[in-house]
Structures are given as structure tokens and as C-alpha cells.
Design an enzyme around this catalytic site. Sequence first.
Site, PDB file in Angstrom:
ATOM      1  N   TRP A   1      -8.465 -11.010   2.229  1.00 41.02           N
ATOM      2  CA  TRP A   1      -7.799 -10.649   3.490  1.00 41.02           C
ATOM      3  C   TRP A   1      -8.769 -11.061   4.581  1.00 41.02           C
ATOM      4  CZ3 TRP A   1      -3.030  -8.174   4.418  1.00 41.02           C
ATOM      5  CH2 TRP A   1      -2.793  -7.887   5.771  1.00 41.02           C
TER       6      TRP A   1
ATOM      7  N   GLU B   1       0.782  -1.233   0.000  1.00 45.02           N
ATOM      8  CA  GLU B   1       0.000   0.000   0.000  1.00 45.02           C
ATOM      9  C   GLU B   1       0.817   1.289   0.000  1.00 45.02           C
ATOM     10  OE1 GLU B   1      -2.980  -0.506   3.128  1.00 45.02           O
ATOM     11  OE2 GLU B   1      -4.104  -1.884   1.852  1.00 45.02           O
TER      12      GLU B   1
ATOM     13  N   GLU C   1      -6.339  -7.707  -1.963  1.00 44.17           N
ATOM     14  CA  GLU C   1      -6.798  -7.652  -0.571  1.00 44.17           C
ATOM     15  C   GLU C   1      -8.231  -7.173  -0.622  1.00 44.17           C
ATOM     16  OE1 GLU C   1      -4.914  -5.311   2.438  1.00 44.17           O
ATOM     17  OE2 GLU C   1      -2.889  -5.816   1.826  1.00 44.17           O
TER      18      GLU C   1
END
Length: 389
Positions: free
Chosen positions: A350, A201, A321
Site C-alpha cells: 500500500w 477490512e 496491504e
Amino acid sequence: MRSLAALVALTLSSLSFFSGSLVRGAVLGRQDSTGFVTTSGQKFSLDGEDFIAAGTNAYWLAQESDADIDIALSDIANAGLTVVRTWGFNDVTSPQNYGAYYQLWSDGVATFNTGDYGISRFDAVVASAEAHGLKLIVALTNNWSDYGGMDVYVSQLSPGGTHDTFYTDGTIIAAYKNYIDNFVGRYADNSTIMAWELANEPRCSGSTGSASSACDTSGSTIRAWASEISSYIKSIDSNHLVALGDEGWFEVANPPTYPYAPGVGVNFTDNLSIETLDFGTFHSYPESWGQSANETAWGVQWIADHAAAQAAANKPVILEEFGVMTNQVDTYTQWWDEVFSSGLTGDLIWQAGSQLSTGPSPDDGFAVYPTGTVYPVMESAAAALKARG
Ligand SMILES: *[C@@H]1O[C@H](CO)[C@@H](O)[C@H](O)[C@H]1NC(C)=O
Ligand SMILES: *[C@@H]1O[C@H](CO)[C@@H](O)[C@H](O)[C@H]1NC(C)=O
Ligand SMILES: *[C@@H]1O[C@H](CO)[C@@H](O)[C@H](O)[C@H]1NC(C)=O
Ligand SMILES: *[C@@H]1O[C@H](CO)[C@@H](O)[C@H](O)[C@H]1NC(C)=O
Ligand SMILES: CC(=O)N[C@H]1CO[C@H](CO)[C@@H](O)[C@@H]1O
């Protein structure tokens, strides 16, 4: 997702369970491929066939004992999943006698940990994944400060710098390349690794919540960094795929909702065109992104829009995710349906969890366990993705 590092219950490694996992792999008759995952248009390939990326995240694997790594990867393989994304970083400033850390920082000098609680713990993850016929996507640093990440490089090498200094400071870029030499270099010939990711990220903006002037929020800073680091990885490891690890923000004029708006300095469409990035990544957390009131439909559209970018770029794209805290079965069912029908290459939830010797694997509110209601839906989705091809 932000991982709750501090809450992870860590246990001392037990050393002797490895033969157990290898035997288990053999008993199940898995013929482990020796090939590397590659791309072909919008698909992944392995040994001349389509490789289906139906997977999960398990960031914490290397922090566990050999026996618990084996339990987790065994559950994941038995669910029919093929790919696991995990953390290939942990930067610390004092040594620890549990889990795994790979760089110890002191006075601006990083030492790669080849000793106890070091890189041999990641070897154990790779060996167990191989025994279970799974491939790994490995992120090499973190935007977030969990497990060290970018902020440790900045505090050690450019005190007073901002989060964004990570992307632009020459000394920091050299230090990150040095880490890549050690980590990527160790596994450059290892086909159990599917891909390296430049960061988990990456974004402009740090603890202040706003980008510093050093980071162009329209995307050029992170794009330049991603281009440089991905081509660096390719220069020392031509075997493996490379991806960015971003959340997949679009930066469009007249954005319908915040994740489509310029601001965090990542332009998904733009970065997807970087030649040394082999596939695109995006995440979906509508509850954290101001879309709680409409999370299922918002996520369906988010998947459709990334599938369109995938087709335009003619590269694979994965939803790597995703998580909601409420109505998981309903939301994930609709999201998986959109993955199949849109042609999106693959997805990684996730996060799949397991009952480890120490108790349940880390749960940040999104974990799904084999006895839960989401797990069978996840298994069916993996089967459906394999059937779609
Ligand atoms: C990959 O690395 C693991 C851990 O060192 C090792 O057990 C395995 O044999 C390696 N596999 C290949 C295909 O090189
Ligand atoms: C990235 O990490 C920084 C530092 O840990 C954190 O403060 C920030 O919220 C993260 N950025 C975003 C917006 O995800
Ligand atoms: C993001 O990239 C797309 C595709 O290259 C481009 O059309 C758009 O203008 C970019 N957004 C910004 C804010 O630069
Ligand atoms: C929910 O999101 C979808 C997809 O973006 C959009 O078409 C719809 O208008 C949204 N509904 C509401 C109530 O905001
Ligand atoms: C570094 C890089 O390859 N950047 C490219 C990003 O995408 C735009 C088009 O969307 C290209 O013009 C850039 O060269």
C-alpha cells in the site's frame, strides 16, 4: 487502509485513450492469458503454472480518466508487478458528475449505475489491466465510510442501526447480494479479475469504537457473514477466487500484542477454514496498531505467524496491504525478506503511485512513486518473489 476519498482530486474522463493502452500492450508483446487464477495448495496457478502474486493497491483507479488509468497500470506493470487490488464500490446518496459511483441510494432503494460515471468506468480499469497483463483483486464494500461502504447500507435500510447491523440484518444482506449480482455478474466470465473480496477490512465496531451487542467480538458474527456471502458469490460466479479482505487479526489466549487479541470480531485462523474462502488476507500497519516502537520486528513476526497459518490451512495467504511512514526502505526490505523465507504466498504494497495528468496519484503518506527510493526495492522484491516461486 483508510483511503482519503474526499481529498482525491477528480478529473473528467477523457474518452479516447483506450486504443493507446491496447497498442502499448501489444508493443510490449504481452501475451495476455485467458485463464482464471486458481489455487493449488499454498500457491496460486494460472494456465498450469505457478502464478506469483507480487502486487500493489490502487484503490482510486476507477476515479481517474482512461489516460491516467493507463499511466498508473503501465507503471505498475513495468515495475514487474502482477496483481492490483482496487475498490469495486462507491455508494452515494446524490449523483456526481466526475469519477465513478456504482450505487445511488435514495429512500432505501439502491440503483446500480449503468449510466455516466458508472460501471463503465470500472470496465475501463479492467480493460486497461488486461492490456497490461495484470490481474485484479476487487473489494466489494468497505468497513470504512470512504466511498460509502457498509454505513450507507445501514443508514438507508436500518436507520438507527449500528455499523454491525450490516452483517446481520436480512434486508441489508439481501441488498448487498443484489449489488453482488450486478457487479460480480458483470465480470463473472472475465479472467482479468483474479478475486473478489467480501469487504475492505471488515470488523465489528463502528464510529463508537466499540462493538455493538449484535457483533460477537470472538468472531462468530463475521465468520457467519463471510461464510454466507462467499458461498453466495460462488453460486453466481464459479470462475473466480474469493477472499475476506480482513486485516488478519488473530484471537489467541495470552496475546503478545493487541493485533493478536480478541476484540475486533475477526479470527484469521478460523475464517481461513471457511471452504468458500480460497485464500487468506492480512494487513500490516504497526504504527496504527500501537507497535511503532518496534515496527520492523513486530511486522516480521506478524508475517511469520501468518505464513504458519497458511501452511496449517494449506491455502495461499497474502500480505495484501502494508505500510509504515518512517524508515520505509529498511522496514520493507526486512518484511520482504521474511515473505520470501517464510514461504508466504505473496504480497501487495500500500501503495504504488504514479505521476498522473492531474499530478501525483493520491498519497495518504504511504504512496511510493517511480522516482522514489522505495520503488526500486519494490521492483527487486517482485523479481525475487518470482525467482522463489
Ligand atoms: C474483461 O472486461 C473488459 C472490460 O469490459 C473487456 O475489455 C475485456 O475484453 C474483458 N476480458 C475478458 C477476457 O473477458
Ligand atoms: C470501521 O468503519 C467504521 C465506520 O466507518 C469506523 O468508525 C471504524 O473505525 C472502522 N472500524 C475499525 C475499528 O477499523
Ligand atoms: C480463533 O480461532 C482459533 C482457531 O480456530 C481458535 O483456536 C481460537 O480459540 C479462536 N479464538 C477465539 C477468541 O474464539
Ligand atoms: C519486537 O517484536 C518482536 C516480534 O514480535 C519481539 O520478539 C520483540 O521482543 C519485540 N521487542 C520489543 C522491544 O518489544
Ligand atoms: C463457517 C466455518 O466454516 N467456520 C469454521 C471456522 O473454523 C472452525 C475451526 O477453526 C470450524 O470449526 C468452523 O466450522
